[in-house]
Structure formats: structure tokens, C-alpha cells
Scaffold this motif. Structure first.
Motif, PDB file in Angstrom:
ATOM      1  N   LYS A  97      -3.915  17.321 -20.920  1.00 29.46           N
ATOM      2  CA  LYS A  97      -3.222  17.363 -22.060  1.00 29.46           C
ATOM      3  C   LYS A  97      -3.564  18.557 -23.146  1.00 29.46           C
ATOM      4  O   LYS A  97      -2.763  18.789 -23.919  1.00 29.46           O
ATOM      5  CB  LYS A  97      -3.901  16.068 -22.825  1.00 29.46           C
ATOM      6  CG  LYS A  97      -3.292  14.597 -22.289  1.00 29.46           C
ATOM      7  CD  LYS A  97      -4.060  13.670 -23.234  1.00 29.46           C
ATOM      8  CE  LYS A  97      -3.543  12.281 -22.385  1.00 29.46           C
ATOM      9  NZ  LYS A  97      -4.001  11.129 -23.321  1.00 29.46           N
ATOM     10  N   SER A  98      -4.424  19.216 -22.910  1.00 25.45           N
ATOM     11  CA  SER A  98      -4.784  20.489 -23.455  1.00 25.45           C
ATOM     12  C   SER A  98      -5.078  21.827 -22.689  1.00 25.45           C
ATOM     13  O   SER A  98      -5.201  22.908 -23.384  1.00 25.45           O
ATOM     14  CB  SER A  98      -6.166  20.333 -24.488  1.00 25.45           C
ATOM     15  OG  SER A  98      -7.264  20.039 -23.642  1.00 25.45           O
ATOM     16  N   GLN A  99      -5.088  21.754 -21.545  1.00 15.59           N
ATOM     17  CA  GLN A  99      -5.529  22.837 -20.715  1.00 15.59           C
ATOM     18  C   GLN A  99      -4.235  23.150 -19.757  1.00 15.59           C
ATOM     19  O   GLN A  99      -3.725  22.202 -19.100  1.00 15.59           O
ATOM     20  CB  GLN A  99      -6.643  22.806 -19.954  1.00 15.59           C
ATOM     21  CG  GLN A  99      -7.870  22.737 -20.610  1.00 15.59           C
ATOM     22  CD  GLN A  99      -9.333  22.527 -19.968  1.00 15.59           C
ATOM     23  OE1 GLN A  99      -9.253  21.531 -19.151  1.00 15.59           O
ATOM     24  NE2 GLN A  99      -9.898  23.333 -20.081  1.00 15.59           N
ATOM     25  N   SER A 100      -4.042  24.567 -19.491  1.00  7.40           N
ATOM     26  CA  SER A 100      -3.105  24.775 -18.348  1.00  7.40           C
ATOM     27  C   SER A 100      -3.907  24.851 -17.064  1.00  7.40           C
ATOM     28  O   SER A 100      -4.936  25.074 -16.928  1.00  7.40           O
ATOM     29  CB  SER A 100      -2.666  26.203 -18.801  1.00  7.40           C
ATOM     30  OG  SER A 100      -1.844  26.879 -17.681  1.00  7.40           O
ATOM     31  N   PRO A 101      -2.888  24.349 -15.953  1.00  8.69           N
ATOM     32  CA  PRO A 101      -3.670  24.542 -14.790  1.00  8.69           C
ATOM     33  C   PRO A 101      -3.797  25.880 -14.239  1.00  8.69           C
ATOM     34  O   PRO A 101      -4.453  26.092 -13.064  1.00  8.69           O
ATOM     35  CB  PRO A 101      -2.696  23.549 -13.760  1.00  8.69           C
ATOM     36  CG  PRO A 101      -1.294  23.994 -14.514  1.00  8.69           C
ATOM     37  CD  PRO A 101      -1.414  23.862 -15.946  1.00  8.69           C
ATOM     38  N   VAL A 102      -3.284  26.800 -14.846  1.00  3.46           N
ATOM     39  CA  VAL A 102      -3.747  28.468 -14.349  1.00  3.46           C
ATOM     40  C   VAL A 102      -4.972  28.680 -14.992  1.00  3.46           C
ATOM     41  O   VAL A 102      -5.251  28.859 -16.033  1.00  3.46           O
ATOM     42  CB  VAL A 102      -2.659  29.324 -15.285  1.00  3.46           C
ATOM     43  CG1 VAL A 102      -2.778  30.650 -14.786  1.00  3.46           C
ATOM     44  CG2 VAL A 102      -1.167  29.071 -14.900  1.00  3.46           C
ATOM     45  N   GLY A 103      -5.906  28.876 -13.819  1.00 10.79           N
ATOM     46  CA  GLY A 103      -7.396  29.111 -14.001  1.00 10.79           C
ATOM     47  C   GLY A 103      -8.134  27.809 -14.384  1.00 10.79           C
ATOM     48  O   GLY A 103      -9.469  28.172 -14.781  1.00 10.79           O
ATOM     49  N   ASN A 104      -7.663  26.775 -14.524  1.00 14.94           N
ATOM     50  CA  ASN A 104      -8.307  25.550 -14.817  1.00 14.94           C
ATOM     51  C   ASN A 104      -7.945  24.313 -13.767  1.00 14.94           C
ATOM     52  O   ASN A 104      -6.770  24.096 -13.167  1.00 14.94           O
ATOM     53  CB  ASN A 104      -7.848  24.878 -16.113  1.00 14.94           C
ATOM     54  CG  ASN A 104      -8.046  25.914 -17.279  1.00 14.94           C
ATOM     55  OD1 ASN A 104      -9.320  26.282 -17.497  1.00 14.94           O
ATOM     56  ND2 ASN A 104      -7.165  26.085 -17.944  1.00 14.94           N
ATOM     57  N   GLY A 105      -9.198  23.838 -13.564  1.00 13.68           N
ATOM     58  CA  GLY A 105      -8.920  22.635 -12.542  1.00 13.68           C
ATOM     59  C   GLY A 105      -9.544  22.913 -11.068  1.00 13.68           C
ATOM     60  O   GLY A 105      -9.323  24.088 -10.617  1.00 13.68           O
ATOM     61  N   ASN A 106     -10.261  22.102 -10.417  1.00  8.77           N
ATOM     62  CA  ASN A 106     -10.490  22.290  -8.959  1.00  8.77           C
ATOM     63  C   ASN A 106      -9.852  21.402  -8.142  1.00  8.77           C
ATOM     64  O   ASN A 106     -10.124  20.057  -8.521  1.00  8.77           O
ATOM     65  CB  ASN A 106     -11.913  22.317  -9.000  1.00  8.77           C
ATOM     66  CG  ASN A 106     -12.900  23.297  -9.697  1.00  8.77           C
ATOM     67  OD1 ASN A 106     -12.588  24.809  -9.173  1.00  8.77           O
ATOM     68  ND2 ASN A 106     -13.514  22.907 -10.715  1.00  8.77           N
TER      69      ASN A 106
END
Length: 461
Positions: A97-106
Motif C-alpha cells: 500500500k505504501s511501497q513500490s516493488p522496485v527495490g522492495n520485497g523479497n
């Protein structure tokens, strides 16, 4: 007080109608599909030691947890260069909801399905579920070459998200052959949730494919646990446990594997149905048939879908220190100029328009259309309280600045002043201002004291 009159100039309305002719609606193509799939239950389903629960769908799944199994199924994947492979990921360590998947998430697991004709061997399901967490972390690298090869065609639902999180894992996906979210939107533009439609989620679209095995239960319904009230009782609000917990907890692991594997399975069948029905929908431009809508998707939107993910990954550099500030300054000046032009025009038809507030929707409504009373009759004249004059506003601003010299400072400037004084930097803007004012007040007290009084105060403390 001033009066605004309804302008008699604006008596005609402009109607813009966008006509789009699509022969098959979403419900029609969903119900028209006879794409039912029956898979033989495997003799020896692959399950973990602590996993005792088994369902018919679960037995379609081959679980990959070690390098040996990964290399075995990879060799089989590579034997099917002509199949379309549906892929999906599950991701931890990201707030979507607040973060882009670019560079975030595993990526903690990936599911792959190539249709009912693909076989990974006797007793093995034809849906791959690849673990990439705990002891299996890094196992996804065994499939890096396959995912990065354009030789093997892959379809996704919301490709942008999956491609970015796979890139976070060091894999740059290639061989993009379709995004079922884009294809569904091309076929039926009336499903937007904001407009009252059912939306374009995989859950919503797959539920209309007339296959019970494709019906997905939402994560909250399947895994949600009641939120605890302060008194210790369960509330009606459900919260989702961490997805890592869902994947490793024996109580939820089977359901989680089945839930995540269904995404690839549903995406494959959805792609197959969308492709068929887009093919049945004519592509017309200015009355001339150029082919079907799947031709249009293949020629334009497929590559565009990949370009969008490239753009998202690269981002757009914005000069916030100079260019953005200058653009804002220019925009404000243009707005003020446009307001003057508008008021000059309005004064020709309403003498008091010079006093109106162009930002007031009520005043604009009265000027252009009038306002209806309780009986539905249009009031041509309406009185409004006058806004304060510029002189009054300037005087108020001056008094406010005398009381609070920091009134025009932004948060960054306030924090810089606090930092210079060695004061606490956290809090809302009002807290920062209060802290500076309190510091000013204490400083003024010390300035009025003589040296002896200050020494006495310090020794007392």
C-alpha cells in the motif's frame, strides 16, 4: 455583501461521448469458454513431513525445495519451448500500500504452470511450486537462466509487480508473452472498481471462468485471524499473519502452497480464455477491419507492457531543489494571471464579480448556472459575504509574524533551526514551532538577567 447573477451566455452544454464497440462483454466471454481441465490425481504426491492435509488440487503441485529437484524439473521445463508458461510470485518484506516493488520485497516462492499437457513425471503434479525461503533461500537462482531466456514464453497477472520483485532477487525476466490484467482491460473497460465494476484482480476474473478449481478464497478469509481487543476478546476485524509465517507454519503451509499455486494455474487458464475471446473480437479503425483484438494486443500492448516495467525500474529524475521550485513559482504566477483574466471577463456580465473568490465552487456555480432553491426553482441572484481585502490580509499576516516568527518556515527549515540550538527534531510542525518559541522565551529571560543572577540560578540548579 455582493451579488452574483447567473450568466445567460452559458446556455448550451457540450457532450463528449466516447463510443467503443466491443462485441463480447466480460460475462459473455467468461461463460462462453468451455475450457475445462481435468488432471489425474498423482499416485505419490510430494508433501513435507509435517504436512498431512491433502486435497485434489494440492496433489497437482510438485514442490521444489532442493537443488537436485530444481535441476530435474528445470531439465523438463526446457523440453517444452513451445508452451506458454504462467508464472506468479509471493513476496515478503513489503507494504504494497505504501511501497513500490522496485527495490522492495523479497520473493519467498514462485509458482509455474504450463498447461495440462506438461508432465514432470509419474506421481508429480504439473504445477511447480518453488520455495525460496529459509533452507531453500537462493534456490530460485537455479531457474535464473530459464526466466531470463526469451526462448520460453511466460505470461503473468500484473507483470510489473512480479518483474520488479524478481529483479530484486537478481533475475531480469524475459520472454514476456502477456499480462492478463492488461488483456482483460482491453476486452472489457467497464470493470473498473471505482466505476462500480468487479475490478481486474486475478481473484475476480478467475471466479468467472466456470471452473470451481479456479475459485480463489481471499487471503483474509483463508488466513486472517481476529484482531484482539484491549479486553482480550476477538474483534470482527481480521489481520493477516506475516507471509513467512504462513509458509513455514505446518498449520497453514499446505493451504498457503495451494493458495499461491492457484495463481499460476488461474493465470494460465485466464490467458487462454482471454486470447480466444480477443481473437473473436474484431479490430476496427475508422470502419476498416485490421484484424482481431488479439492481433492489436500482440502488435502494440504486449511490448508496451514490457516498456512500462522498464520505465518504472529506471524512474524519472526530478530536480526538487531548483526546477520543481521554479515550476511551482511559475505555475502560481500563471494561476494568478488566469484568475485576473477570468474576473475581467465575468465583470462584463456581473458587476460584483470583481469581489468573488474564483476558488469557491458555490460562487462559480452561481455565476455560471445559478442555484436551485428547496422548490427546485433556479435563483438568479445570491448574496455572499465579502472576502477580506488584501490590506486586511496583509495586516493579519504581519501580526501573526510578530507573534510567531516561524510561521512561514517549512519543516526542513524548522528542523535546521532546532539542530543549530541542539534541540529535539522529532514531532509535527506545531511541536517544532512550539519548541523554538519556548527556546526564544527562555533566551529572552536570560538576556534580561545580570551575571550574578545567572550564576545564582545555575548554582541553585
Amino acid at each position: 455583501m455582493f451579488q452574483l447573477y447567473k450568466s445567460k451566455l452559458l446556455t448550451n452544454s457540450l457532450r463528449i461521448q466516447n463510443k467503443i464497440n466491443v462485441k463480447l462483454g466480460i460475462k459473455q466471454w467468461m461463460s462462453s469458454s468451455s475450457n475445462q481441465v481435468t488432471l489425474t490425481r498423482p499416485v505419490e504426491p510430494t508433501i513435507d513431513i509435517n504436512e498431512s492435509k491433502s486435497t485434489r488440487f494440492y496433489d497437482k503441485i510438485t514442490i521444489v525445495r532442493d537443488v537436485e529437484t530444481a535441476r530435474k524439473v528445470l531439465s523438463i521445463l526446457e523440453k517444452y519451448p513451445d508452451e506458454i508458461w504462467a508464472c506468479d510470485t509471493e513476496v515478503a518484506d513489503i507494504d504494497v500500500k505504501s511501497q513500490s516493488p522496485v527495490g522492495n520485497g523479497n520473493v519467498i516462492c514462485v509458482s509455474i504452470y504450463g498447461g495440462p499437457d506438461v508432465s514432470f513425471g509419474p506421481g508429480l503434479g504439473n504445477i511447480l511450486w518453488i520455495e525460496n525461503m529459509n533452507e531453500s533461500e537462493g534456490l530460485l537462482n537455479e531457474f535464473k537462466g530459464w526466466f531470463e531466456s526469451s526462448k520460453y514464453k511466460k505470461v503473468w497477472h500484473n507483470y510489473g509487480f512480479d518483474r520488479h520483485v524478481m529483479f530484486n532477487a537478481g533475475i531480469d525476466c524475459k520472454g514476456f508473452d502477456g499480462d492478463t490484467m492488461h488483456m482483460a482491460r482491453l476486452l472489457d473497460t467497464a470493470r473498473e472498481k471505482a466505476d462500480g465494476g468487479k475490478g481486474y484482480s486475478l481473484e475476480s476474473l478467475s471466479s468467472e471462468l466456470n471452473d470451481p478449481e479456479l475459485n480463489k478464497i481471499s487471503m483474509k478469509d483463508l488466513f486472517g485471524v481476529p484482531k484482539r481487543r484491549k479486553d482480550g476478546t476477538d474483534s470482527l476485524i481480521k489481520e493477516l499473519p506475516n507471509v513467512r509465517q504462513l509458509q513455514q507454519d505446518p498449520r497453514t503451509r499446505n493451504d498457503w502452497i495451494e493458495y499461491s499455486s492457484k495463481d499460476a494455474y488461474a493465470t494460465w487458464h485466464l490467458f487462454d480464455t482471454l486470447r480466444k475471446n480477443l481473437t473473436l473480437t474484431d479490430w476496427h479503425v475508422e470502419g476498416k477491419k485490421l484484424g482481431n483484438m488479439y492481433d492489436y494486443y500482440s502488435q502494440y500492448l504486449r511490448d508496451f507492457g514490457e516498456v512500462l516495467t522498464d520505465m518504472e525500474r529506471n524512474g524519472i529524475m526530478v530536480d526538487t531543489k531548483v526546477h520543481l521550485k521554479e515550476a511551482e513559482k511559475s505555475a502560481r504566477a500563471e494561476r494568478d494571471q488566469m484568475e485576473k483574466i477570468f474576473l475581467t471577463w465575468a465583470k462584463k456580465y456581473c458587476k460584483d464579480a470583481d469581489y468573488m473568490n474564483p476558488s469557491s465552487s458555490a460562487q462559480i456555480q452561481q455565476l455560471l448556472f445559478g442555484a436551485a432553491d428547496e422548490n427546485g426553482q433556479v435563483e438568479n441572484t445570491r448574496e455572499f459575504k465579502m472576502e477580506k481585502s488584501q490590506e486586511d490580509l496583509d495586516e493579519e499576516q504581519s501580526k501573526a509574524e510578530e507573534t510567531n516568527p516561524y510561521i512561514n518556515c517549512n519543516i526542513a527549515e524548522l528542523k535546521e533551526k532546532l539542530k543549530q540550538r541542539g534541540l529535539k527534531l522529532s514531532g509535527k510542525k506545531i511541536d517544532l514551532v512550539s519548541r523554538l518559541l519556548a527556546s526564544d522565551s527562555s533566551s529572552n529571560v536570560y538576556e534580561s538577567m545580570d551575571k550574578k543572577s545567572i550564576e545564582d540560578l545555575c548554582s541553585f540548579r
